[in-house]
Motif scaffolding. Structure first.
Motif, mmCIF file in Angstrom:
data_model
loop_
_atom_site.group_PDB
_atom_site.id
_atom_site.type_symbol
_atom_site.label_atom_id
_atom_site.label_comp_id
_atom_site.label_asym_id
_atom_site.label_seq_id
_atom_site.Cartn_x
_atom_site.Cartn_y
_atom_site.Cartn_z
ATOM 1 N N SER A 1 1.086 -1.055 -0.220
ATOM 2 C CA SER A 1 0.060 0.053 0.006
ATOM 3 C C SER A 1 0.411 1.284 0.051
ATOM 4 O O SER A 1 1.768 1.457 0.733
ATOM 5 N N LEU A 2 0.604 2.378 -0.458
ATOM 6 C CA LEU A 2 1.502 3.785 -0.508
ATOM 7 C C LEU A 2 0.517 4.808 -0.831
ATOM 8 O O LEU A 2 -0.650 4.719 -0.986
ATOM 9 N N GLN A 3 0.230 5.736 0.528
ATOM 10 C CA GLN A 3 -0.207 6.287 0.969
ATOM 11 C C GLN A 3 0.613 7.692 0.316
ATOM 12 O O GLN A 3 1.602 7.915 1.167
ATOM 13 N N ASN A 4 -0.255 8.950 -0.060
ATOM 14 C CA ASN A 4 -0.182 9.977 -0.235
ATOM 15 C C ASN A 4 -0.709 11.025 0.636
ATOM 16 O O ASN A 4 -2.125 11.211 -0.366
ATOM 17 N N VAL A 5 -0.257 11.940 1.068
ATOM 18 C CA VAL A 5 -1.336 12.220 2.179
ATOM 19 C C VAL A 5 -0.981 13.802 2.634
ATOM 20 O O VAL A 5 0.071 14.594 2.992
ATOM 21 N N GLN A 6 -2.025 14.584 2.088
ATOM 22 C CA GLN A 6 -1.814 16.542 2.494
ATOM 23 C C GLN A 6 -2.622 16.911 3.658
ATOM 24 O O GLN A 6 -3.442 15.983 3.331
ATOM 25 N N ALA A 7 -2.408 17.363 4.728
ATOM 26 C CA ALA A 7 -2.524 17.527 5.768
ATOM 27 C C ALA A 7 -2.706 19.274 6.385
ATOM 28 O O ALA A 7 -1.477 19.498 6.013
ATOM 29 N N VAL A 8 -3.830 19.893 6.766
ATOM 30 C CA VAL A 8 -3.846 20.774 6.932
ATOM 31 C C VAL A 8 -5.124 21.054 7.783
ATOM 32 O O VAL A 8 -5.648 20.665 8.195
ATOM 33 N N ASN A 9 -4.006 21.728 9.325
ATOM 34 C CA ASN A 9 -4.591 22.040 10.751
ATOM 35 C C ASN A 9 -4.915 22.855 11.076
ATOM 36 O O ASN A 9 -3.907 23.480 11.444
ATOM 37 N N LEU A 10 -6.232 23.510 11.389
ATOM 38 C CA LEU A 10 -6.059 24.492 12.127
ATOM 39 C C LEU A 10 -6.875 24.785 13.719
ATOM 40 O O LEU A 10 -8.009 23.961 14.421
ATOM 41 N N ARG A 11 -6.172 25.634 14.758
ATOM 42 C CA ARG A 11 -6.736 24.891 15.791
ATOM 43 C C ARG A 11 -6.807 26.393 16.270
ATOM 44 O O ARG A 11 -6.519 27.816 16.405
ATOM 45 N N MET A 12 -7.703 26.665 16.537
ATOM 46 C CA MET A 12 -8.268 28.263 17.647
ATOM 47 C C MET A 12 -8.992 28.017 18.922
ATOM 48 O O MET A 12 -9.061 27.011 19.461
ATOM 49 N N SER A 13 -9.060 29.221 20.371
ATOM 50 C CA SER A 13 -8.699 28.760 21.685
ATOM 51 C C SER A 13 -9.163 30.954 21.666
ATOM 52 O O SER A 13 -8.859 31.142 22.087
ATOM 53 N N THR A 14 -10.974 30.562 22.574
ATOM 54 C CA THR A 14 -11.298 32.288 23.160
ATOM 55 C C THR A 14 -12.316 32.417 24.035
ATOM 56 O O THR A 14 -12.481 30.249 24.154
ATOM 57 N N TYR A 15 -12.611 32.994 24.458
ATOM 58 C CA TYR A 15 -13.852 32.735 25.977
ATOM 59 C C TYR A 15 -15.179 33.591 25.390
ATOM 60 O O TYR A 15 -14.599 34.663 24.851
ATOM 61 N N PHE A 16 -15.969 33.609 25.738
ATOM 62 C CA PHE A 16 -16.884 35.060 25.959
ATOM 63 C C PHE A 16 -16.708 35.752 27.176
ATOM 64 O O PHE A 16 -16.795 35.050 28.528
ATOM 65 N N TRP A 17 -16.981 37.417 27.014
ATOM 66 C CA TRP A 17 -16.945 37.866 28.044
ATOM 67 C C TRP A 17 -15.702 37.684 28.755
ATOM 68 O O TRP A 17 -14.453 38.355 29.169
ATOM 69 N N GLN A 18 -15.895 36.501 29.418
ATOM 70 C CA GLN A 18 -14.964 36.299 30.992
ATOM 71 C C GLN A 18 -14.111 34.510 30.371
ATOM 72 O O GLN A 18 -15.680 34.148 29.934
ATOM 73 N N PRO A 19 -13.387 34.604 31.075
ATOM 74 C CA PRO A 19 -13.167 32.890 30.835
ATOM 75 C C PRO A 19 -13.592 32.879 31.838
ATOM 76 O O PRO A 19 -13.932 30.429 31.310
ATOM 77 N N TRP A 20 -14.191 33.049 33.096
ATOM 78 C CA TRP A 20 -14.995 32.089 33.965
ATOM 79 C C TRP A 20 -16.532 31.608 32.755
ATOM 80 O O TRP A 20 -16.964 31.016 33.997
ATOM 81 N N LEU A 21 -17.241 32.819 31.724
ATOM 82 C CA LEU A 21 -18.330 32.066 31.519
ATOM 83 C C LEU A 21 -18.147 31.264 30.922
ATOM 84 O O LEU A 21 -19.441 30.283 31.133
ATOM 85 N N ALA A 22 -17.663 31.170 29.657
ATOM 86 C CA ALA A 22 -17.713 30.459 28.466
ATOM 87 C C ALA A 22 -16.654 30.398 27.618
ATOM 88 O O ALA A 22 -15.773 31.435 27.359
ATOM 89 N N GLN A 23 -15.694 29.226 27.714
ATOM 90 C CA GLN A 23 -14.134 29.467 26.724
ATOM 91 C C GLN A 23 -14.696 28.366 25.691
ATOM 92 O O GLN A 23 -15.907 27.044 25.799
ATOM 93 N N VAL A 24 -14.392 28.693 24.725
ATOM 94 C CA VAL A 24 -14.115 28.061 23.470
ATOM 95 C C VAL A 24 -12.673 27.321 23.058
ATOM 96 O O VAL A 24 -12.178 28.453 22.324
ATOM 97 N N ASN A 25 -13.122 25.853 22.839
ATOM 98 C CA ASN A 25 -11.630 26.005 21.357
ATOM 99 C C ASN A 25 -11.683 25.078 20.848
ATOM 100 O O ASN A 25 -13.064 23.626 20.774
ATOM 101 N N GLY A 26 -10.702 24.443 19.463
ATOM 102 C CA GLY A 26 -11.186 23.966 18.589
ATOM 103 C C GLY A 26 -10.239 23.732 17.362
ATOM 104 O O GLY A 26 -9.588 24.579 17.771
ATOM 105 N N LEU B 1 -16.455 23.293 23.964
ATOM 106 C CA LEU B 1 -17.284 24.343 24.295
ATOM 107 C C LEU B 1 -17.764 24.162 26.281
ATOM 108 O O LEU B 1 -18.254 23.257 26.280
ATOM 109 N N SER B 2 -17.171 24.716 27.133
ATOM 110 C CA SER B 2 -17.419 24.680 28.137
ATOM 111 C C SER B 2 -18.053 26.266 28.593
ATOM 112 O O SER B 2 -17.327 27.208 29.221
ATOM 113 N N LEU B 3 -18.844 25.986 29.921
ATOM 114 C CA LEU B 3 -19.225 27.245 30.234
ATOM 115 C C LEU B 3 -19.202 26.852 31.614
ATOM 116 O O LEU B 3 -19.748 25.652 32.815
ATOM 117 N N VAL B 4 -19.349 27.994 32.603
ATOM 118 C CA VAL B 4 -18.872 28.385 33.601
ATOM 119 C C VAL B 4 -18.430 27.539 34.136
ATOM 120 O O VAL B 4 -18.771 26.143 35.196
#
Length: 683
Positions: free
Chosen positions: A118-143, A170-173
């Protein structure tokens, strides 16, 4: 955001806070409504001005300069804490997003002994992000989001595919008493170009999600959890046709509670799992409960209960069990440990009752030292067993009750005496028997005695057993034994060696086997080279020979060799190695040989190039069984893995080269992987 905009926002927030504090000092109800409107983005100043008069029967008194000064002080203190916060006034303000990711190109070739490749030729692109709404204790988002473009060649077949990898959470409070988490993922195994395969590899894709809600009150007296996850995967074995689809899901509920002011706690839980694949599908549900408590540091009680049910296409099973454990300790003189276990199960085939079983066990063990000043010990145990197995046509009942007590007296440091009594009542099918065993024994173990440069010790034992049974004739057994051991430590310029030799003879006369004698010899040598900060090693070789003769004869021989070493080759490299060889043989012409070896080498700076890492792994195992008289077919199994990895990082760019050869049984494969990539962003 432009600097003048930031100043405007801060000035607006300053005015809002001033009005809040002024109104708070004059009317609490107005403050309550003002806070609500402020949290959703309303203007606190306008709200305070419009609602202060209607909410009270009389007009509020005008604020004084002192009140305004107090408000200014509070505002300044709040601003000192809130430096760098997003603009106040809205919960839906998104903090600056932290980005990151990687891009890679990989080539993967795998060849099999059968001729397939078997022979595989693979191209991969990965994008990561992390943030939060208003305050870190309220809602944290990453993906993350990734794209995998793969071209696969299996023999004469070529496949091309583009797939998406993704992850979102998604992580709330998260630091509150009721944190919530939700996540989703989509994976493709071809994006992991550095994986070392087995002799035959799997490629697959899986997607799934999970939600989790937890509640923990401020008192921390309880913990409640609810979660649900689902996973769907598609796998295919390289070089073979066909694929396997599987879906798994699980619902889990759990609540644990600790009674206030006590050392007691209980918990209840519910679990439901479902799965389906190309062959079978089913559901497994379970309901569990637990209770635990402690009394005055001397007693503890644990109770657990479980009900589970399994449903398949045509079969099903129901199972219930309860276990209880109790322990009691009075100082160091008396201890009692008791456990009880009861279970019941029902199985069904094609909707009809196929079998029903019930099981009950009770065990209790006690140890007691009447006087702490005297080396006098009493121990006893009780065991009750009751089992019933029923089918539509048969019923089997097995019961037993066993109790024993023993008394031990340590006359000296070397000599001890023991007497014991055992009573057993058994019933199985239509037969039953009452059996008693009464006996006593003496044991002597000498101290080590210097003998030139060696140390010698010896031991002896003897005793008498008398057994009666309502189902067989009574008999007595006399037994005796003696043994000796010699230990010789030997110092070397390059380490130390320890030689040991032991010999034992035991004789048993009477009983079912009448006369049985056992002669046992064993020896061991251990070599420990000089160890320092850079290396440590141990080598051990042991042999044993056990000969049984009399009315029953047998002969068993064993030999073991093991080596372990750890060495720091340089400031950047280290190596570990272990090997073991074992051989056994008996007088029936049967023998077996097994060998294992494991070597690992790591170098963090190859050719003195910073960031250039090399890893080598070698694993070998072999097992061979022979039977001279042909009572069993010859059996041999062997396998190995030889894996090399070269990794090079230049800033955020990286290079990975992986080559491996693997064998498991009759299947063999080779693998070569080359991956080029680069990381970017903050995470």
């Amino acid at each position: 955001m432009p600097p003048h905009s930031i100043k405007s926002v801060k000035a607006c927030a300053r005015d809002i806070k001033r009005d809040f504090i002024i109104v708070r000092l004059s009317d609490a109800r107005a403050v309550f409504l003002a806070c609500i409107f402020f949290c959703i983005g309303g203007q606190g100043t306008a709200l305070a001005a419009e609602t202060a008069t209607p909410l009270v029967a009389t007009t509020p008194e005008p604020t004084t300069d002192a009140t305004e000064q107090s408000a200014e002080a509070v505002i300044e203190e709040d601003e000192a804490v809130a430096v760098g916060e997003p603009p106040a006034g809205s919960m839906f303000v998104l903090a600056p997003i932290a980005w990151g990711g990687d891009v890679s190109q990989s080539f993967r070739k795998q060849s099999f002994e059968s001729g397939l490749s078997s022979l595989q030729n693979v191209q991969a692109v990965n994008l990561r992000m992390s943030t939060y709404f208003w305050q870190p204790w309220l809602a944290q988002v990453n993906g993350g989001l990734g794209v995998v473009n793969a071209k696969n060649i299996y023999g004469s077949r070529t496949d091309e595919s583009v797939s998406l990898n993704g992850r979102a959470a998604l992580s709330l409070v998260p630091q509150s008493n009721f944190p919530f988490q939700a996540s989703y993922y989509a994976r493709d195994s071809r994006s992991d170009a550095g994986a070392t395969p087995a002799a035959t590899s799997l490629v697959g894709r899986s997607t799934g999600f999970e939600v989790l809600q937890r509640y923990r009150p401020p008192s921390k007296s309880s913990d409640s959890l609810a979660s649900y996850n689902r996973d769907q995967s598609v796998t295919q074995r390289i070089g073979l046709t066909g694929s396997g689809d599987r879906v798994n899901s699980r619902l889990h509920l759990q609540h644990d509670y600790r009674l206030p002011g006590t050392r007691s706690a209980f918990g209840v839980g519910y679990d439901r799992r479902t799965f389906s694949d190309a062959v079978n599908a089913g559901t497994v549900t379970g309901l569990n409960g637990s209770y635990s408590t402690k009394f005055n540091h001397s007693q503890s009680l644990d109770v657990k209960a479980l009900h589970s049910g399994s449903e398949y296409a045509q079969d099903s099973l129901r199972f219930n069990n309860v276990s209880v454990r109790h322990s009691y300790r009075s100082g160091s003189s008396l201890s009692v440990a008791t456990s009880a276990f009861a279970s019941q199960s029902e199985s069904f085939a094609l909707g009809l009752n196929a079998a029903n079983s019930r099981n009950l066990q009770l065990n209790s063990a006690t140890s007691w030292q009447p006087d702490e000043e005297l080396p006098f010990y009493v121990s006893g145990s009780v065991r009750v067993f009751d089992a019933v197995y029923e089918t539509p046509t048969t019923s089997v009942i097995s019961q037993s009750q066993t109790g024993n007590v023993s008394v031990n007296y340590a006359a000296t440091r070397n000599l001890s005496y023991t007497v014991y009594e055992t009573l057993s009542n058994t019933r199985s099918g239509g037969s039953s028997a009452m059996t008693t065993l009464t006996g006593g024994r003496a044991d002597y173990n000498s101290d080590e005695t210097p003998f030139r440069s060696a140390f010698h010790r010896w031991n002896a034992n003897g005793g008498l057993d008398y057994q009666t049974s309502s189902a067989a004739a009574s008999y007595q057994t006399i037994f005796a034994g003696a043994g000796q051991g010699l230990r010789l430590p030997y110092a070397l310029d390059e380490g130390a060696m320890d030689f040991s030799f032991n010999q034992a003879l035991s004789v048993r006369e009477g009983g079912v086997l009448r006369q049985t004698n056992t002669l046992n010899h064993n020896g061991r040598v251990i070599w420990r080279p000089v160890s320092d900060a850079t290396q440590s090693s141990t080598m051990s070789f042991a042999v044993s020979d056990m000969l049984t003769f009399g009315d029953r004869s047998s002969h068993l021989q064993t030999a073991d060799l093991s080596v372990n070493t750890l060495r720091s080759v340089s400031a950047y490299s280290s190596a570990t190695a272990s090997a073991a060889l074992k051989w056994t043989a008996n007088d029936r012409g049967q023998s077996s040989t097994s060998a294992t070896a494991d070597v690992k080498y790591n170098h963090a700076r190859v050719f003195d190039v910073k960031g250039l890492r090399y890893t080598l792994t070698l694993q070998v195992n072999k097992f061979q069984f022979d039977d001279v008289y042909g009572q069993n077919a010859d059996n041999s199994r062997d396998g190995y893995l030889f894996d090399q990895k070269l990794e090079y990082a230049i800033g955020r760019a990286y290079l990975r080269l992986n080559g491996a050869v693997a064998k498991s049984g009759e299947s063999k494969s080779t693998l070569i992987v080359l991956q080029l990539g680069r990381n970017f962003g903050e995470i």
